[in-house]
Design a protein around this motif. Structure first.
Motif, PDB file in Angstrom:
ATOM      1  N   GLY A   3       0.838  -1.306   0.187  1.00 57.11           N
ATOM      2  CA  GLY A   3       0.009  -0.167   0.123  1.00 57.11           C
ATOM      3  C   GLY A   3       0.639   1.370  -0.014  1.00 57.11           C
ATOM      4  N   GLN A   4       2.125   1.129  -0.220  1.00 58.30           N
ATOM      5  CA  GLN A   4       2.795   2.384  -0.212  1.00 58.30           C
ATOM      6  C   GLN A   4       3.060   2.896  -1.664  1.00 58.30           C
ATOM      7  N   ALA A   5       2.989   4.053  -1.861  1.00 62.23           N
ATOM      8  CA  ALA A   5       3.106   4.716  -3.184  1.00 62.23           C
ATOM      9  C   ALA A   5       4.794   4.706  -3.536  1.00 62.23           C
ATOM     10  N   ASP A   6       5.068   4.428  -4.921  1.00 64.72           N
ATOM     11  CA  ASP A   6       6.510   4.450  -5.479  1.00 64.72           C
ATOM     12  C   ASP A   6       6.501   5.806  -6.335  1.00 64.72           C
ATOM     13  N   PRO A   7       7.541   6.649  -5.709  1.00 68.45           N
ATOM     14  CA  PRO A   7       7.512   8.012  -6.454  1.00 68.45           C
ATOM     15  C   PRO A   7       8.002   7.911  -7.843  1.00 68.45           C
ATOM     16  N   ALA A   8       8.557   6.777  -8.236  1.00 66.12           N
ATOM     17  CA  ALA A   8       9.124   6.620  -9.578  1.00 66.12           C
ATOM     18  C   ALA A   8       8.050   6.356 -10.497  1.00 66.12           C
ATOM     19  N   LEU A   9       6.875   5.950  -9.849  1.00 62.08           N
ATOM     20  CA  LEU A   9       5.605   5.809 -10.743  1.00 62.08           C
ATOM     21  C   LEU A   9       4.598   6.793 -10.655  1.00 62.08           C
ATOM     22  N   PHE A  10       4.665   7.706  -9.800  1.00 61.94           N
ATOM     23  CA  PHE A  10       3.669   8.596  -9.480  1.00 61.94           C
ATOM     24  C   PHE A  10       3.999   9.796 -10.656  1.00 61.94           C
ATOM     25  N   ASP A  11       2.702  10.502 -10.884  1.00 62.65           N
ATOM     26  CA  ASP A  11       2.773  11.659 -12.037  1.00 62.65           C
ATOM     27  C   ASP A  11       2.710  12.876 -11.379  1.00 62.65           C
ATOM     28  N   HIS A  12       3.878  13.055 -10.870  1.00 64.04           N
ATOM     29  CA  HIS A  12       4.228  14.428  -9.792  1.00 64.04           C
ATOM     30  C   HIS A  12       3.634  15.654 -10.637  1.00 64.04           C
ATOM     31  N   ALA A  13       4.321  15.645 -11.898  1.00 64.83           N
ATOM     32  CA  ALA A  13       4.085  16.936 -12.698  1.00 64.83           C
ATOM     33  C   ALA A  13       2.592  17.163 -13.039  1.00 64.83           C
ATOM     34  N   ASN A  14       1.858  16.196 -13.468  1.00 61.18           N
ATOM     35  CA  ASN A  14       0.485  16.421 -13.685  1.00 61.18           C
ATOM     36  C   ASN A  14      -0.397  16.808 -12.307  1.00 61.18           C
ATOM     37  N   TRP A  15      -0.082  15.910 -11.274  1.00 61.90           N
ATOM     38  CA  TRP A  15      -0.808  16.157 -10.078  1.00 61.90           C
ATOM     39  C   TRP A  15      -0.296  17.647  -9.657  1.00 61.90           C
ATOM     40  N   ARG A  16       0.832  18.065  -9.548  1.00 57.72           N
ATOM     41  CA  ARG A  16       1.170  19.573  -9.187  1.00 57.72           C
ATOM     42  C   ARG A  16       0.359  20.554 -10.204  1.00 57.72           C
ATOM     43  N   LEU A  17       0.160  20.250 -11.309  1.00 57.00           N
ATOM     44  CA  LEU A  17      -0.626  21.177 -12.202  1.00 57.00           C
ATOM     45  C   LEU A  17      -2.113  21.140 -12.074  1.00 57.00           C
ATOM     46  N   CYS A  18      -2.633  20.066 -11.627  1.00 55.81           N
ATOM     47  CA  CYS A  18      -4.008  19.860 -11.311  1.00 55.81           C
ATOM     48  C   CYS A  18      -4.302  20.643  -9.829  1.00 55.81           C
ATOM     49  N   ALA A  19      -3.310  20.478  -8.902  1.00 55.41           N
ATOM     50  CA  ALA A  19      -3.340  21.074  -7.726  1.00 55.41           C
ATOM     51  C   ALA A  19      -3.400  22.644  -7.889  1.00 55.41           C
ATOM     52  N   VAL A  20      -2.666  23.276  -8.661  1.00 56.67           N
ATOM     53  CA  VAL A  20      -2.454  24.596  -9.207  1.00 56.67           C
ATOM     54  C   VAL A  20      -3.713  25.176  -9.532  1.00 56.67           C
TER      55      VAL A  20
END
Length: 483
Positions: free
Chosen positions: A132-149
């Motif tokens: 149940g732990q997230a792998d930062p290598a697989l997470f879409d940081h860039a698009n999540w950040r854009l959606c948060a903004v």
């Protein structure tokens, strides 16, 4: 960040002069870690006005602290905590004595649960087979950040700042209703959907609405430890029913039950998928004996080995199934966002209970997730994660076979992110502790079983938080520890 004057207070019962009281409060703040190096103290004028004392008293206290190197002065700027100030002791100064008899004062206890514990520094371990732990290598940081903004923009200002009372983000509910749930074969109107703070919150709301001390609930054995704790709070009678290699057997459910909790897509913890004929048998028995079914549909997105079966809720023609979903596995667990799907009458009561406890999940979180889902980023990430998990699963199964480790059951035919294991004659609790010193984390299986003396020879190996290249060596160390 400046230290506010409100951090200081004078008490009539304090001993010593006003000057010494100020000195003591500054020193205790530094030693306890509340005041950090480089932080600015209140001005002598401002602190004197706040405390209602002479400014010269504050100035004299600061001067003494300056001499002892607790503070440093910067011309025309003021006083700051010195870089040479003592390091925090790690022990907060005790200003009062706790005289409450908590054994008598506590009406109920919740700390004795069998919840799964993970070391807070698990990322520092080289071989973390943790579920149940997230792998930062697989997470879409860039698009999540854009959606948060984007969710912070003026167009979404209402979703961000409004008190929705008992309402949910309309954009997120619309996505669930028209896009995500239909993939599971579920048709639901907005008044049949409730956003929750993750699946566990959804299960708690369901338990509180449906169960009481006069009712009986069936759970899977082994099963999710958090559900047992939740049902214990409702004080209902809990009946564990063993699962086999096809999941929960409806024929094994005793008569007279009110609610049955199941994880048909990926049974927790074995990963077994309940076949369609068993699902239909369970629904038929629920109809004939008038009980309800709570379907925890977690990890259905991770069915990379074969297409997922229709959800129990999709086969339900009488409104007997309450569907629980979560974004913890497909996005990340820290999001704490899930949903309930059920008949409007049930959702109305669950919504009222949620209002009394937390009103609604944070609007900004809901709107960010809604953007991420509606723009297709979630689907793309699920495909990327599924491919990675497929590769890791293949490597893990090869390593397990090479070292002669034992699978328990044989589930997980549809995918998932973990394998259920058994070490006959071994205490996996003790093995897990020894493996930590070798940089390996595994999850002992005892917590998944009911009763005072659960089996101690099971364990779970998850591959969502460990890269494929580290799996073989990690399994080799596990084999050595269990040999």
């Amino acid at each position: 960040m400046p230290i506010p004057a409100e951090a200081f207070a004078l008490s009539p019962g304090d001993t010593g002069t006003l000057q010494s009281q100020i000195q003591r409060q500054v020193a205790e703040g530094i030693l306890s870690g509340r005041f950090r190096r480089g932080e600015k103290l209140p001005s002598s004028r401002g602190l004197a006005a706040h405390l209602g004392i002479s400014r010269i008293t504050v100035t004299l206290a600061y001067t003494e602290l300056l001499a002892d190197d607790y503070l440093t002065a910067r011309g025309r700027s003021g006083y700051y905590v010195s870089d040479g100030a003592p390091h925090p002791s790690g022990i907060l100064p005790r200003t009062r004595q706790d005289r409450v008899d908590w054994n008598r004062a506590l009406a109920r206890r919740f700390s004795d649960s069998a919840a799964l514990r993970k070391p807070p520094d698990w990322r520092s371990y080289r071989y973390p087979f943790l579920y149940g732990q997230a792998d930062p290598a697989l997470f879409d940081h860039a698009n999540w950040r854009l959606c948060a903004v984007r969710a912070l923009g003026t167009r979404d200002f209402g979703a961000l700042t409004s008190d929705a009372v008992d309402g949910d983000d309309a954009m997120l509910v619309d996505y669930l209703s028209h896009r995500l749930l239909p993939r599971r074969g579920i048709r639901a109107d907005p008044d049949e959907i409730l956003i929750t703070m993750g699946a566990q919150n959804a299960l708690w709301l369901t338990s509180e609405v449906l169960l009481n001390a006069r009712r009986t609930a069936v759970i899977e054995e082994p099963g999710y430890p958090g559900l047992r704790d939740i049902l214990g709070q409702s004080r209902c009678t809990v009946l564990p029913v063993p699962v086999d290699d096809r999941g929960l057997d409806a024929e094994a459910i005793p008569e007279g039950v009110h609610t049955v909790f199941v994880t048909p897509s990926h049974h927790c913890p074995t990963g077994i998928t309940m076949p369609r004929d068993r699902r239909e048998t369970l629904l038929a028995r629920a109809a004939s004996e008038d009980f309800l079914i709570v379907e925890d549909d977690y990890e259905f997105e991770m069915s990379f080995a074969a297409a997922p079966l229709p959800a129990l809720k999709a086969l339900d023609t009488e409104g007997r199934v309450i569907h629980v979903g979560s974004f913890s596995k497909s996005l990340f667990p820290g999001l704490r966002l899930g949903y309930l799907v059920g008949s409007a009458a049930f959702i109305r009561e669950a919504r009222a209970l949620r209002l009394a406890v937390l009103r609604h999940p944070p609007g900004h979180v809901q709107r960010t997730a809604a953007h991420f889902l509606s723009l297709g980023h979630h689907d793309a990430m699920v495909r990327r994660v599924s491919r990675a998990l497929h590769d890791r699963r293949r490597v893990l199964e090869q390593a397990i076979a090479a070292h002669g480790l034992t699978r328990a059951g044989g589930g997980g035919a549809y995918g998932g992110s973990s394998l259920w294991m058994r070490a006959p004659g071994r205490d996996t609790e003790e093995a897990a502790m020894r493996l930590r010193s070798a940089g390996v984390l595994i999850e002992p299986g005892g917590a998944f079983f009911s009763g005072a003396r659960p089996p101690r020879d099971h364990y779970r190996l998850a591959y969502s938080s460990i890269s494929a290249d580290r799996i073989p060596e990690g399994v080799a160390r596990i084999a050595a520890a269990l040999a």
